[in-house]
Write a protein that holds these residues in place. Sequence first.
Motif, mmCIF file in Angstrom:
data_model
loop_
_atom_site.group_PDB
_atom_site.id
_atom_site.type_symbol
_atom_site.label_atom_id
_atom_site.label_comp_id
_atom_site.label_asym_id
_atom_site.label_seq_id
_atom_site.Cartn_x
_atom_site.Cartn_y
_atom_site.Cartn_z
ATOM 1 N N HIS A 1 47.732 58.782 50.128
ATOM 2 C CA HIS A 1 47.393 57.631 50.959
ATOM 3 C C HIS A 1 46.301 56.861 50.238
ATOM 4 O O HIS A 1 45.857 57.267 49.153
ATOM 5 C CB HIS A 1 46.946 58.071 52.349
ATOM 6 C CG HIS A 1 45.825 59.067 52.342
ATOM 7 N ND1 HIS A 1 44.502 58.715 52.161
ATOM 8 C CD2 HIS A 1 45.835 60.425 52.465
ATOM 9 C CE1 HIS A 1 43.743 59.797 52.188
ATOM 10 N NE2 HIS A 1 44.522 60.854 52.373
ATOM 11 N N ALA A 2 45.858 55.752 50.785
ATOM 12 C CA ALA A 2 44.894 54.892 50.098
ATOM 13 C C ALA A 2 43.446 55.227 50.442
ATOM 14 O O ALA A 2 42.541 54.491 50.059
ATOM 15 C CB ALA A 2 45.174 53.428 50.426
ATOM 16 N N GLY A 3 43.235 56.347 51.126
ATOM 17 C CA GLY A 3 41.882 56.699 51.537
ATOM 18 C C GLY A 3 41.078 57.439 50.497
ATOM 19 O O GLY A 3 39.932 57.794 50.747
ATOM 20 N N PHE A 4 41.650 57.671 49.330
ATOM 21 C CA PHE A 4 40.903 58.323 48.259
ATOM 22 C C PHE A 4 40.050 57.290 47.531
ATOM 23 O O PHE A 4 40.521 56.195 47.221
ATOM 24 C CB PHE A 4 41.860 58.988 47.272
ATOM 25 C CG PHE A 4 42.621 60.147 47.836
ATOM 26 C CD1 PHE A 4 42.068 61.417 47.866
ATOM 27 C CD2 PHE A 4 43.888 59.956 48.357
ATOM 28 C CE1 PHE A 4 42.776 62.480 48.394
ATOM 29 C CE2 PHE A 4 44.605 61.013 48.890
ATOM 30 C CZ PHE A 4 44.046 62.291 48.911
ATOM 31 N N ARG A 5 38.821 57.640 47.240
ATOM 32 C CA ARG A 5 37.928 56.679 46.582
ATOM 33 C C ARG A 5 38.223 56.544 45.088
ATOM 34 O O ARG A 5 37.818 55.582 44.459
ATOM 35 C CB ARG A 5 36.471 57.071 46.812
ATOM 36 C CG ARG A 5 36.044 56.873 48.269
ATOM 37 C CD ARG A 5 34.529 56.802 48.422
ATOM 38 N NE ARG A 5 34.186 56.473 49.789
ATOM 39 C CZ ARG A 5 33.875 57.370 50.718
ATOM 40 N NH1 ARG A 5 33.873 58.648 50.407
ATOM 41 N NH2 ARG A 5 33.569 56.995 51.942
ATOM 42 N N GLU A 6 38.913 57.524 44.514
ATOM 43 C CA GLU A 6 39.269 57.460 43.096
ATOM 44 C C GLU A 6 40.785 57.370 42.974
ATOM 45 O O GLU A 6 41.506 58.210 43.506
ATOM 46 C CB GLU A 6 38.752 58.710 42.357
ATOM 47 C CG GLU A 6 37.251 58.917 42.461
ATOM 48 C CD GLU A 6 36.435 57.792 41.837
ATOM 49 O OE1 GLU A 6 36.995 57.040 41.001
ATOM 50 O OE2 GLU A 6 35.261 57.653 42.172
ATOM 51 N N ASN A 7 41.257 56.381 42.244
ATOM 52 C CA ASN A 7 42.706 56.208 42.154
ATOM 53 C C ASN A 7 43.386 57.309 41.360
ATOM 54 O O ASN A 7 44.592 57.505 41.483
ATOM 55 C CB ASN A 7 43.046 54.824 41.577
ATOM 56 C CG ASN A 7 42.772 54.726 40.087
ATOM 57 O OD1 ASN A 7 41.773 55.250 39.595
ATOM 58 N ND2 ASN A 7 43.626 54.050 39.369
ATOM 59 N N ILE A 8 42.622 58.073 40.557
ATOM 60 C CA ILE A 8 43.243 59.161 39.803
ATOM 61 C C ILE A 8 43.783 60.241 40.732
ATOM 62 O O ILE A 8 44.643 61.024 40.322
ATOM 63 C CB ILE A 8 42.279 59.781 38.770
ATOM 64 C CG1 ILE A 8 41.095 60.470 39.450
ATOM 65 C CG2 ILE A 8 41.800 58.742 37.776
ATOM 66 C CD1 ILE A 8 40.270 61.313 38.489
ATOM 67 N N ASP A 9 43.327 60.270 41.985
ATOM 68 C CA ASP A 9 43.900 61.224 42.937
ATOM 69 C C ASP A 9 45.383 60.936 43.149
ATOM 70 O O ASP A 9 46.170 61.861 43.391
ATOM 71 C CB ASP A 9 43.150 61.164 44.269
ATOM 72 C CG ASP A 9 41.760 61.764 44.161
ATOM 73 O OD1 ASP A 9 41.659 62.957 43.854
ATOM 74 O OD2 ASP A 9 40.773 61.038 44.383
ATOM 75 N N GLY A 10 45.768 59.673 43.066
ATOM 76 C CA GLY A 10 47.175 59.325 43.192
ATOM 77 C C GLY A 10 47.991 59.810 42.005
ATOM 78 O O GLY A 10 49.152 60.217 42.157
ATOM 79 N N VAL A 11 47.394 59.778 40.817
ATOM 80 C CA VAL A 11 48.077 60.275 39.619
ATOM 81 C C VAL A 11 48.327 61.772 39.751
ATOM 82 O O VAL A 11 49.438 62.260 39.525
ATOM 83 C CB VAL A 11 47.235 59.968 38.358
ATOM 84 C CG1 VAL A 11 47.948 60.480 37.114
ATOM 85 C CG2 VAL A 11 46.958 58.478 38.243
ATOM 86 N N ILE A 12 47.278 62.502 40.133
ATOM 87 C CA ILE A 12 47.407 63.955 40.270
ATOM 88 C C ILE A 12 48.399 64.316 41.373
ATOM 89 O O ILE A 12 49.189 65.250 41.241
ATOM 90 C CB ILE A 12 46.027 64.574 40.528
ATOM 91 C CG1 ILE A 12 45.129 64.387 39.293
ATOM 92 C CG2 ILE A 12 46.148 66.063 40.870
ATOM 93 C CD1 ILE A 12 43.675 64.700 39.518
ATOM 94 N N ALA A 13 48.390 63.538 42.462
ATOM 95 C CA ALA A 13 49.319 63.795 43.569
ATOM 96 C C ALA A 13 50.767 63.647 43.128
ATOM 97 O O ALA A 13 51.661 64.298 43.683
ATOM 98 C CB ALA A 13 49.029 62.850 44.726
ATOM 99 N N ALA A 14 51.021 62.797 42.140
ATOM 100 C CA ALA A 14 52.378 62.650 41.604
ATOM 101 C C ALA A 14 52.693 63.721 40.569
ATOM 102 O O ALA A 14 53.820 64.219 40.496
ATOM 103 C CB ALA A 14 52.546 61.262 40.992
ATOM 104 N N LEU A 15 51.709 64.078 39.762
ATOM 105 C CA LEU A 15 51.941 65.032 38.680
ATOM 106 C C LEU A 15 52.154 66.453 39.184
ATOM 107 O O LEU A 15 52.954 67.209 38.607
ATOM 108 C CB LEU A 15 50.771 65.006 37.698
ATOM 109 C CG LEU A 15 50.615 63.739 36.862
ATOM 110 C CD1 LEU A 15 49.315 63.771 36.094
ATOM 111 C CD2 LEU A 15 51.801 63.563 35.918
ATOM 112 N N GLU A 16 51.452 66.845 40.236
ATOM 113 C CA GLU A 16 51.568 68.226 40.722
ATOM 114 C C GLU A 16 52.972 68.569 41.201
ATOM 115 O O GLU A 16 53.539 69.592 40.769
ATOM 116 C CB GLU A 16 50.518 68.489 41.798
ATOM 117 C CG GLU A 16 49.112 68.585 41.230
ATOM 118 C CD GLU A 16 48.040 68.814 42.277
ATOM 119 O OE1 GLU A 16 46.945 69.302 41.913
ATOM 120 O OE2 GLU A 16 48.294 68.501 43.464
#
Length: 354
Positions: free
Chosen positions: A117-132
């Motif tokens: 979701h967009a509530g993470f302050r760092e956009n790299i959390d979105g990268v990791i969420a896709a990679l895992e």
Amino acid sequence: MRYVQPRPSSIVAALYTLRDLDVDLAILHGPSGCSFKHARLLEEDGIRVLTTSLGDEEFIFGGQRLLEDVLRYAEEEFAPKKIAVVGTCVSMIIGEDMEAAIEASGISTPAIAVNIHAGFRENIDGVIAALEPAAAAGWISPEELERQRRVLAAANATERARGAACKTYIAPSRGDLKHVAAAELIALARSGKRGLAIMNAKKETAYMFADELLALHDAVPEANTLYLANLEERGLPKVRGDAAAILAQMRERGVNPVLCGALDEYGENGAAIAAKIAEARPDFILLVGVPHAVPPEALAGITVFSVTNGPRQVAPLKEQGHAHVMVEIDLHPKTLGVHEIVESEFGAVLRSVA
């Protein structure tokens, strides 16, 4: 630090990562307008983006059946090789089980769910969420997943230390006048002084940043200038392919750069580039892509011409002692979906001034 300026979205970061994984269809499980601009741009780059278009009724009663329908539609209509379902703020708040929807849909296409979701302050959390989930599905190796964690952490640290995230708010700027900087750069190159032209670019942005190195070579081919580029072949499938294509095109056009890092290692390349600078001992440097990755102390006493595509990066680079800072304002839209080096604005000015 809490920022008051807009920051990149973790949902969008997940979408770009899926593209780099060669996923050819993504479904945003949320309202039709979520991440609209980037979803549209990404369709220029080979990944089809659909949406479940959740509305008021689904906000209350849930949207799993709608997601199942869209999954079946996607498989039947587009015959993708890989599907990813990407979460949004809505799907997170109402507690959607996207893995269960994939299973219940009955599709045979390999598919993963990206819980983001967009509530993470760092956009790299979105990268990791896709990679895992990609690693869990066998789309990348465990070793590549760990490598990605490392380079993402380095990129984040670089942004916090010297990039657009180094202050609570940074006013955007278009940078210095390109024709003034071009004239000075060409004069230095023609004077016989030792130069270093460095590309430390992020992923597909290299399709334009590479042009600035080529433009300097076109303008002053006889210059005493060494060329450096982060075009080693490592990373996710698209990133490796882009590096190979750009390097081949640069060589065809007369520039055979020394390789220093990969296109996803821009955040951690600073130390290696600093060592190359110390070895070369240049009088001037053209530094394009992610200039702030290079520690300021490595550039002390050198006339630096830096080029970025971030308007909020101008002020920090000036504070770090860069003599000229230029912005390629429309770079990112122009480098989506391309397979050939794209002429840059500063490159065009260099050629014109020469």
